[in-house]
Design an enzyme around this catalytic site. Structure first.
Site, PDB file in Angstrom:
ATOM      1  CB  THR A 141       3.773   5.794  -7.508  1.00  0.00           C
ATOM      2  OG1 THR A 141       3.675   5.489  -6.066  1.00  0.00           O
ATOM      3  CG2 THR A 141       4.204   4.795  -8.116  1.00  0.00           C
ATOM      4  N   GLY A 180      -4.325   7.303  -7.334  1.00  0.00           N
ATOM      5  CA  GLY A 180      -5.866   7.027  -7.210  1.00  0.00           C
ATOM      6  C   GLY A 180      -6.519   8.211  -6.832  1.00  0.00           C
ATOM      7  CD  GLU A 383       0.365   4.724   1.792  1.00  0.00           C
ATOM      8  OE1 GLU A 383      -0.854   4.966   1.159  1.00  0.00           O
ATOM      9  OE2 GLU A 383       1.475   5.272   1.677  1.00  0.00           O
TER      10      GLU A 383
HETATM   11  C1  LIG Z   1     -15.613   8.600   3.380  1.00  0.00           C
HETATM   12  C2  LIG Z   1     -14.769   8.001   4.329  1.00  0.00           C
HETATM   13  C3  LIG Z   1     -13.733   6.786   3.924  1.00  0.00           C
HETATM   14  C4  LIG Z   1     -12.842   6.179   4.826  1.00  0.00           C
HETATM   15  C5  LIG Z   1     -11.923   5.008   4.468  1.00  0.00           C
HETATM   16  C6  LIG Z   1     -11.903   4.173   5.418  1.00  0.00           C
HETATM   17  C7  LIG Z   1     -11.012   3.070   5.430  1.00  0.00           C
HETATM   18  C8  LIG Z   1     -10.228   2.900   4.036  1.00  0.00           C
HETATM   19  C9  LIG Z   1     -10.834   1.544   3.678  1.00  0.00           C
HETATM   20  C10 LIG Z   1      -9.927   0.910   2.896  1.00  0.00           C
HETATM   21  C11 LIG Z   1      -8.650   1.630   2.635  1.00  0.00           C
HETATM   22  C12 LIG Z   1      -8.138   0.779   1.389  1.00  0.00           C
HETATM   23  C13 LIG Z   1      -7.279   1.111   0.530  1.00  0.00           C
HETATM   24  C14 LIG Z   1      -6.880   2.787   0.536  1.00  0.00           C
HETATM   25  C15 LIG Z   1      -5.356   2.639   1.044  1.00  0.00           C
HETATM   26  C16 LIG Z   1      -4.349   2.101   0.668  1.00  0.00           C
HETATM   27  C17 LIG Z   1      -3.943   1.521  -0.740  1.00  0.00           C
HETATM   28  C18 LIG Z   1      -4.386   2.632  -1.687  1.00  0.00           C
HETATM   29  C19 LIG Z   1      -3.344   3.603  -2.175  1.00  0.00           C
HETATM   30  C20 LIG Z   1      -2.224   3.754  -1.670  1.00  0.00           C
HETATM   31  C21 LIG Z   1      -1.446   5.101  -1.991  1.00  0.00           C
HETATM   32  C22 LIG Z   1       0.055   4.953  -2.340  1.00  0.00           C
HETATM   33  O1  LIG Z   1       0.479   3.896  -2.410  1.00  0.00           O
HETATM   34  S1  LIG Z   1       0.888   6.376  -2.143  1.00  0.00           S
HETATM   35  C23 LIG Z   1       2.487   5.977  -2.680  1.00  0.00           C
HETATM   36  C24 LIG Z   1       3.233   4.782  -1.580  1.00  0.00           C
HETATM   37  N1  LIG Z   1       4.482   4.827  -1.669  1.00  0.00           N
HETATM   38  C25 LIG Z   1       5.456   4.122  -0.711  1.00  0.00           C
HETATM   39  O2  LIG Z   1       4.977   3.717   0.276  1.00  0.00           O
HETATM   40  C26 LIG Z   1       6.836   4.412  -1.019  1.00  0.00           C
HETATM   41  C27 LIG Z   1       7.642   3.433  -0.140  1.00  0.00           C
HETATM   42  N2  LIG Z   1       8.916   4.003  -0.113  1.00  0.00           N
HETATM   43  C28 LIG Z   1       9.304   4.593   1.045  1.00  0.00           C
HETATM   44  O3  LIG Z   1       8.704   5.024   1.936  1.00  0.00           O
HETATM   45  C29 LIG Z   1      10.683   5.060   0.962  1.00  0.00           C
HETATM   46  O4  LIG Z   1      11.249   5.364  -0.342  1.00  0.00           O
HETATM   47  C30 LIG Z   1      11.778   4.147   1.755  1.00  0.00           C
HETATM   48  C31 LIG Z   1      11.354   4.227   3.459  1.00  0.00           C
HETATM   49  C32 LIG Z   1      11.796   2.763   1.305  1.00  0.00           C
HETATM   50  C33 LIG Z   1      13.075   4.687   1.831  1.00  0.00           C
HETATM   51  O5  LIG Z   1      13.341   6.073   2.287  1.00  0.00           O
HETATM   52  P1  LIG Z   1      14.681   6.775   2.047  1.00  0.00           P
HETATM   53  O6  LIG Z   1      14.591   8.278   2.527  1.00  0.00           O
HETATM   54  O7  LIG Z   1      15.028   6.433   0.615  1.00  0.00           O
HETATM   55  O8  LIG Z   1      15.816   6.204   2.898  1.00  0.00           O
HETATM   56  P2  LIG Z   1      15.739   5.643   4.345  1.00  0.00           P
HETATM   57  O9  LIG Z   1      17.322   5.580   4.643  1.00  0.00           O
HETATM   58  O10 LIG Z   1      15.369   4.035   4.144  1.00  0.00           O
HETATM   59  O11 LIG Z   1      14.925   6.474   5.206  1.00  0.00           O
HETATM   60  C34 LIG Z   1      15.264   7.644   5.754  1.00  0.00           C
HETATM   61  C35 LIG Z   1      15.146   7.758   7.192  1.00  0.00           C
HETATM   62  O12 LIG Z   1      13.753   8.048   7.256  1.00  0.00           O
HETATM   63  C36 LIG Z   1      12.858   7.001   8.020  1.00  0.00           C
HETATM   64  N3  LIG Z   1      11.660   6.874   7.452  1.00  0.00           N
HETATM   65  C37 LIG Z   1      11.588   6.199   6.128  1.00  0.00           C
HETATM   66  N4  LIG Z   1      10.224   6.299   6.083  1.00  0.00           N
HETATM   67  C38 LIG Z   1       9.467   7.040   7.079  1.00  0.00           C
HETATM   68  C39 LIG Z   1       8.116   7.270   7.565  1.00  0.00           C
HETATM   69  N5  LIG Z   1       7.120   6.765   6.688  1.00  0.00           N
HETATM   70  N6  LIG Z   1       7.884   7.721   8.688  1.00  0.00           N
HETATM   71  C40 LIG Z   1       8.901   7.814   9.446  1.00  0.00           C
HETATM   72  N7  LIG Z   1      10.365   7.927   9.293  1.00  0.00           N
HETATM   73  C41 LIG Z   1      10.429   7.154   7.918  1.00  0.00           C
HETATM   74  C42 LIG Z   1      14.046   5.889   8.000  1.00  0.00           C
HETATM   75  O13 LIG Z   1      13.621   5.051   8.942  1.00  0.00           O
HETATM   76  C43 LIG Z   1      15.330   6.417   7.639  1.00  0.00           C
HETATM   77  O14 LIG Z   1      15.535   7.012   9.307  1.00  0.00           O
HETATM   78  P3  LIG Z   1      16.855   6.911   9.877  1.00  0.00           P
HETATM   79  O15 LIG Z   1      17.876   7.946   8.915  1.00  0.00           O
HETATM   80  O16 LIG Z   1      17.034   7.285  11.224  1.00  0.00           O
HETATM   81  O17 LIG Z   1      17.643   5.534   9.523  1.00  0.00           O
HETATM   82  C1  LIG Z   2      -4.076  -0.528  -6.065  1.00  0.00           C
HETATM   83  C2  LIG Z   2      -2.935   0.463  -5.992  1.00  0.00           C
HETATM   84  C3  LIG Z   2      -3.213   1.802  -5.715  1.00  0.00           C
HETATM   85  C4  LIG Z   2      -2.199   2.755  -5.624  1.00  0.00           C
HETATM   86  N1  LIG Z   2      -2.352   4.104  -5.347  1.00  0.00           N
HETATM   87  C5  LIG Z   2      -1.408   5.104  -5.307  1.00  0.00           C
HETATM   88  C6  LIG Z   2      -1.842   6.334  -5.257  1.00  0.00           C
HETATM   89  O1  LIG Z   2      -2.755   6.827  -5.003  1.00  0.00           O
HETATM   90  N2  LIG Z   2      -0.534   7.276  -5.405  1.00  0.00           N
HETATM   91  C7  LIG Z   2       0.688   6.663  -5.403  1.00  0.00           C
HETATM   92  O2  LIG Z   2       1.365   7.730  -5.599  1.00  0.00           O
HETATM   93  N3  LIG Z   2       0.850   5.549  -5.713  1.00  0.00           N
HETATM   94  C8  LIG Z   2      -0.033   4.687  -5.604  1.00  0.00           C
HETATM   95  N4  LIG Z   2       0.297   3.284  -5.858  1.00  0.00           N
HETATM   96  C9  LIG Z   2       1.632   2.825  -6.100  1.00  0.00           C
HETATM   97  C10 LIG Z   2       2.383   2.106  -5.060  1.00  0.00           C
HETATM   98  O3  LIG Z   2       2.594   2.998  -3.848  1.00  0.00           O
HETATM   99  C11 LIG Z   2       3.491   1.507  -5.532  1.00  0.00           C
HETATM  100  O4  LIG Z   2       3.327   0.446  -6.652  1.00  0.00           O
HETATM  101  C12 LIG Z   2       4.267   0.652  -4.374  1.00  0.00           C
HETATM  102  O5  LIG Z   2       4.666   1.753  -3.845  1.00  0.00           O
HETATM  103  C13 LIG Z   2       5.433  -0.079  -4.951  1.00  0.00           C
HETATM  104  O6  LIG Z   2       6.210   0.685  -5.827  1.00  0.00           O
HETATM  105  P1  LIG Z   2       6.358   0.150  -7.348  1.00  0.00           P
HETATM  106  O7  LIG Z   2       5.215  -0.235  -7.993  1.00  0.00           O
HETATM  107  O8  LIG Z   2       7.452   0.837  -7.923  1.00  0.00           O
HETATM  108  O9  LIG Z   2       7.213  -1.464  -7.310  1.00  0.00           O
HETATM  109  P2  LIG Z   2       8.727  -1.649  -7.335  1.00  0.00           P
HETATM  110  O10 LIG Z   2       9.496  -1.044  -6.098  1.00  0.00           O
HETATM  111  O11 LIG Z   2       9.098  -1.545  -8.519  1.00  0.00           O
HETATM  112  O12 LIG Z   2       8.683  -3.211  -6.736  1.00  0.00           O
HETATM  113  C14 LIG Z   2       9.009  -4.261  -7.811  1.00  0.00           C
HETATM  114  C15 LIG Z   2       9.763  -5.302  -6.981  1.00  0.00           C
HETATM  115  O13 LIG Z   2      11.210  -4.905  -6.631  1.00  0.00           O
HETATM  116  C16 LIG Z   2      11.228  -5.004  -5.466  1.00  0.00           C
HETATM  117  N5  LIG Z   2      12.155  -4.030  -4.888  1.00  0.00           N
HETATM  118  C17 LIG Z   2      12.292  -2.727  -5.084  1.00  0.00           C
HETATM  119  N6  LIG Z   2      13.309  -2.134  -4.442  1.00  0.00           N
HETATM  120  C18 LIG Z   2      13.897  -2.885  -3.706  1.00  0.00           C
HETATM  121  C19 LIG Z   2      14.959  -2.974  -2.651  1.00  0.00           C
HETATM  122  N7  LIG Z   2      15.554  -1.594  -2.638  1.00  0.00           N
HETATM  123  N8  LIG Z   2      15.273  -3.967  -2.105  1.00  0.00           N
HETATM  124  C20 LIG Z   2      14.769  -5.104  -2.431  1.00  0.00           C
HETATM  125  N9  LIG Z   2      13.704  -5.199  -3.274  1.00  0.00           N
HETATM  126  C21 LIG Z   2      13.072  -4.234  -3.939  1.00  0.00           C
HETATM  127  C22 LIG Z   2      10.018  -5.126  -4.741  1.00  0.00           C
HETATM  128  O14 LIG Z   2       9.944  -5.755  -3.324  1.00  0.00           O
HETATM  129  C23 LIG Z   2       9.089  -5.750  -5.792  1.00  0.00           C
HETATM  130  O15 LIG Z   2       9.141  -7.104  -5.535  1.00  0.00           O
HETATM  131  C24 LIG Z   2      -0.824   2.440  -6.076  1.00  0.00           C
HETATM  132  C25 LIG Z   2      -0.379   1.051  -6.202  1.00  0.00           C
HETATM  133  C26 LIG Z   2      -1.674   0.149  -6.091  1.00  0.00           C
HETATM  134  C27 LIG Z   2      -1.135  -1.295  -6.834  1.00  0.00           C
END
Ligand SMILES: CCCCC/C=C\C/C=C\C/C=C\C/C=C\C/C=C\CCC(=O)SCCNC(=O)CCNC(=O)[C@H](O)C(C)(C)COP(=O)(O)OP(=O)(O)OC[C@H]1O[C@@H](n2cnc3c(N)ncnc32)[C@H](O)[C@@H]1OP(=O)(O)O
Ligand SMILES: Cc1cc2nc3c(=O)[nH]c(=O)nc-3n(C[C@H](O)[C@H](O)[C@H](O)COP(=O)(O)OP(=O)(O)OC[C@H]3O[C@@H](n4cnc5c(N)ncnc54)[C@H](O)[C@@H]3O)c2cc1C
Length: 616
Positions: A141, A180, A383
C-alpha cells in the site's frame, strides 16, 4: 471465588454436552486437549505476566506486546509447534485481544516467501524468516493507493549492467504507507486500534537490490532483463488471498469472544422490574436483549463453521496450484473475498451490538469489548477493503450468468444458480433450515439474474464493461453479499446435518441456531422475497413468530453455548465475561488498580487553583 448464582443456575439447564460441542468446534477432543495444554503453557509462565495492557499508553503497549510476542515465538519454538492453529493458540493466549507487532511478519511476509520463492530463495530467506532471523513486512500500500494495485507508483527499474533493481517511490503519493511491522523508516502515527502494530511508512530513493531478490517461483527476470511471466499471473496475488482465506475464522473468533462476554453479563445483570415487587429480572430475559444477542450467537457459530470450511478449501486449492493445477484459483479468490468482506463487516457490527447491550460497563475497557472492537474493525479495510472485495465476487457472478447461458458447468459453490426453486406451501412458524437455505439461495439466484440484466443492458449501450460495472456497483455489491450469505448458510446447514448424525443433542441445538441465522437473514431482506413472489406477508409473519419462539428455546441454552467456545478468562480478559460471573467486585478492584487513581493530583490542584484565584 464462588460462582455467581445466576450463572450457576444457567449451567444447570441445557440439553447438550458443552464439552462435546467444544470438541466439535476445535475439530476433535485431541485438539481441545492440545489447546488447553498450550494455553496453560502460556498462562502458567511468568514471562507472559505483565501490566494490564488496557492501562498502557501507545508506546508502552507496543513495547509490552513486542516483549510478549518475542516470548510467544520462543515458546512456539521451544514446543516445536508448526501448526498455524496451535501457533495462534499460543499467540491469542498472550496478546490480551491485541494484534502482536510481529503478526504481519508471520501472515504477510513468511507466507509470500512460501508461495512465490524458488528453492534457492527459500533457503536464503524463508528458512531464516521462519526462525525470525530476518524480520519482514509487506509494503504494498502507498499513501495514494491501497485498493487499486495497478495504480501503485513505486518503481523497480532493472539495471542490466549491475543485475540490480533500482527501487524508487518517485512521488509523495508513492510513499509506502500502512506497512505493518515496518520498523525501518517511520511510524504513520496513532490509529483507531492496532496499537500493537507499528504501521510504518517507507520512502525508497534509488535503493538497489540484486536481481535474484525478485521472488522467482512464478515469474522471473533473466540476466538480460527479459521478464518471464508466471504460468498464471494471478498467483502473484496469492499472499493476499492467503490472509483473506484466514480472516473469516478470525472474525468468527472475535465475534465469539464478544458474544461470550455479552451473554454471560446479560445473565448476571438484573435491571428494572417486569412485575412490580417481583424483583429485577436478568436482562437476558428481555425479548429485546435476546433479539440483540441470539442472532449474533447464531452468527458466531455460522461464521466459525464457514471459516473452517474456507481454510480447508483454500488449502486444497493451494496444493492443487503447487502441482500446477489452477482451475479452482478463481473460485478460491472470490469465496475468500466475499467471506472476508461479509464476515468481518458483520462481525464489527456485531461486536458493537454486544458492547452496547452491556450498557455503560460495555463501554469500559474492563469489558474488553472496546479493545476487541478497535482491533477487529481493521479487518474490514486491511487485506482488501470490503466493497473492493465484494466487487470481485460480483464480477465473478456476472461471468457465471454468461457461463449458464453458454452451458458451461459452474463451480460447486455457485451450482445452485443453475437450480430451479419453487415454493408452493405456505410457511408456518417452524420452517426447517433446509427450506431456509433454499430461500436464501433463491434470492441470490434472482438477484444475480436481476443485476446481470442491468449490466448487460449497459454493456449493449456502451460496449464498455468497466463503465457498465461502475454504473451498477451498489446492486453488484448487494448481489455479492446475497451470494456470500448463501455460501455461509450452506456451510452451516451442511455441518449441522453432519452433527445431527454424530451427536443428535448437540446437532439439535445447533439446528435451532441455524434456523435463527436463516430467519434473520430472510427477514432482513423480506422486500426481495415479496418482490420475487417467493414469500407472502403471511409467510413473513409466521417466520417472525418462529424467530421469537426460537429465542425461548435458546434462552436456557445460551450460557452453555458460549461456554462451549471455551475461552479461558485470561484469554478473554473481560471482567464482564468472567466464567464465574463475579463482575461487580472485580470491576471495583480493577478500577481501584487503575494507575489514574494512583497518580499525583497535583495537576488537578494546579489548574483548579487558578480558578479559585479568579473571582468566579
Ligand atoms: C506467531 C504466530 C502468529 C499467528 C497469527 C495468527 C492469526 C492472526 C491473528 C490475527 C490476524 C489479524 C490481523 C492480521 C491480518 C490482516 C490485517 C493486517 C494487515 C493487512 C495487510 C494488508 O492490508 S496488505 C495490502 C492488501 N491490499 C489489498 O488487498 C489490495 C486490494 N486490491 C486488489 O487486490 C486488486 O487491486 C483488485 C483485485 C481489487 C483488482 O485487481 P486488478 O488486477 O487491478 O484487476 P481485476 O481485473 O479485478 O483482477 C485481475 C484478475 O485477477 C483476479 N484476481 C484478483 N485478485 C486475485 C487474488 N487475490 N487471487 C486470485 N485471483 C485474483 C481477478 O479475479 C481477475 O481475474 P479475471 O481476469 O479472470 O477476471
Ligand atoms: C490496520 C491496517 C493494517 C494494514 N497493514 C498493511 C500492511 O501491512 N501492508 C500493506 O501493504 N497495507 C496495509 N494496510 C493497507 C490496506 O491494505 C489498505 O488500507 C486497504 O487495501 C484499502 O485501501 P485504501 O486504504 O487505499 O482505501 P481506498 O481504496 O482509498 O478506499 C477508500 C474508499 O474508496 C472506495 N473505493 C476505492 N476503489 C473503489 C472502486 N474501484 N469502486 C468502488 N469504491 C472504491 C472504497 O470502497 C472506500 O470506501 C493496512 C491497513 C490497515 C487499516
Amino acid at each position: 471465588m464462588p460462582m455467581n448464582p445466576d450463572l450457576e443456575k444457567e449451567r444447570q439447564g441445557g440439553t447438550f454436552d458443552v464439552e462435546q460441542l467444544t470438541h466439535i468446534l476445535d475439530g476433535g477432543r485431541d485438539k481441545t486437549l492440545k489447546r488447553h495444554f498450550l494455553e496453560q503453557e502460556v498462562l502458567k509462565d511468568p514471562v507472559f505476566r505483565g501490566p494490564d495492557t488496557r492501562f498502557l499508553s501507545r508506546e508502552e503497549l507496543f513495547g509490552e506486546l513486542l516483549r510478549k510476542h518475542v516470548a510467544v515465538i520462543k515458546k512456539t519454538q521451544e514446543l516445536s509447534i508448526d501448526d498455524i492453529n496451535e501457533a495462534s493458540t499460543i499467540y491469542s493466549a498472550a496478546m490480551n485481544n491485541n494484534v502482536g507487532p510481529l503478526t504481519l511478519h508471520s501472515v504477510a511476509f513468511v507466507a509470500p516467501l512460501d508461495l512465490m520463492a524458488d528453492d534457492e530463495q527459500k533457503k536464503k530467506w524463508l528458512i531464516p524468516a521462519k526462525k525470525y532471523e530476518i524480520i519482514g513486512c509487506y509494503a504494498q500500500t502507498e499513501l495514494g493507493h491501497g485498493s487499486f494495485i495497478r495504480g501503485l507508483e513505486t518503481r523497480a527499474d532493472y539495471d542490466v549492467n549491475t543485475q540490480q533493481f533500482v527501487l524508487n517511490t518517485p512521488t509523495e503519493t508513492a510513499i509506502k504507507w500502512w506497512v505493518g511491522g515496518c520498523v525501518a523508516v517511520g511510524d504513520i502515527g496513532p490509529k483507531f486500534g492496532f496499537g500493537g502494530v507499528d504501521n510504518g511508512y517507507l520512502c525508497l530513493n534509488n535503493v538497489r537490490i540484486p536481481r535474484d531478490n525478485l521472488l522467482a517461483k512464478t515469474g522471473k527476470v533473466l540476466e538480460d532483463g527479459t521478464y518471464v511471466k508466471p504460468e498464471n499471473p494471478k498467483v502473484v496475488y496469492g499472499s493476499m488471498l492467503g490472509i483473506r482465506a484466514a480472516l473469516p475464522k478470525v472474525g468468527a473468533y472475535n465475534l465469539s469472544k464478544a458474544v461470550t462476554i455479552a451473554i454471560r453479563y446479560s445473565c448476571v445483570r438484573h435491571q428494572s422490574e417486569i412485575k412490580p415487587g417481583c424483583g429485577e429480572p436478568q436482562v437476558l430475559d428481555y425479548q429485546t436483549q435476546q433479539h440483540k444477542l441470539f442472532p449474533l450467537l447464531a452468527t458466531a457459530y455460522a461464521f466459525h463453521t464457514v471459516g473452517v470450511w474456507m481454510l480447508d478449501f483454500h488449502s486444497t486449492v493451494m496444493n492443487e496450484i503447487n502441482e500446477g493445477h489452477y482451475h479452482r484459483l478463481a473460485e478460491d479468490h472470490v469465496l475468500a473475498a466475499g467471506l472476508k468482506a461479509v464476515i468481518n463487516w458483520k462481525t464489527h457490527e456485531g461486536i458493537e451490538i454486544c458492547r452496547f447491550s452491556c450498557g455503560g460497563h460495555g463501554y469500559s475497557l474492563a469489558s474488553s469489548l472496546p479493545v476487541i472492537y478497535v482491533n477487529h474493525v481493521a479487518n474490514s479495510t486491511a487485506e482488501g477493503e470490503t466493497v473492493i472485495l465484494l466487487l470481485q465476487t460480483a464480477v465473478y457472478l456476472m461471468k457465471c450468468v454468461i457461463d449458464l447461458e453458454q452451458g458451461t458447468p459452474l463451480d460447486p459453490s455457485v451450482a445452485y444458480l443453475d437450480q430451479s426453486f419453487s415454493k408452493s406451501e405456505q410457511w408456518c412458524s417452524d420452517v426447517d433450515m433446509h427450506s431456509l437455505l433454499k430461500a436464501i439461495q433463491f434470492r441470490s439466484k434472482k438477484f444475480t439474474e436481476y443485476v446481470s440484466s442491468f449490466v448487460k443492458k449497459e454493456l449493449m449501450a456502451t460496449g464498455n464493461q468497466q463503465l457498465a460495472f461502475n454504473k451498477h456497483k451498489v446492486i453488484l455489491v448487494e448481489c455479492a453479499k446475497a451470494h456470500t450469505e448463501a455460501v455461509i448458510m450452506n456451510a452451516f446447514v451442511t455441518k449441522v446435518d453432519e452433527i445431527l448424525q454424530s451427536n443428535p443433542s448437540v446437532g439439535k441445538v445447533l439446528s435451532l441456531l441455524c434456523q435463527i441465522y436463516g430467519v434473520t437473514e430472510i427477514l432482513a431482506h423480506s422486500g426481495d422475497y415479496i418482490q420475487y413472489e417467493y414469500l407472502r406477508k403471511i409467510d413473513l409473519d409466521n417466520i417472525q413468530d418462529q424467530l421469537f419462539k426460537l429465542y425461548t428455546y435458546i434462552r436456557p441454552e445460551a450460557v452453555l453455548l458460549v461456554d462451549a467456545f471455551d475461552f479461558h478468562d485470561e484469554v478473554l480478559k473481560s471482567i464482564l465475561g468472567r466464567y464465574d460471573g463475579q463482575v461487580y467486585e472485580n470491576m471495583f478492584k480493577w478500577a481501584k488498580a487503575s494507575p489514574f487513581n494512583k497518580q499525583d493530583q497535583g495537576t488537578f490542584r494546579k489548574y483548579i487553583q487558578q480558578l479559585k484565584q479568579a473571582k468566579l
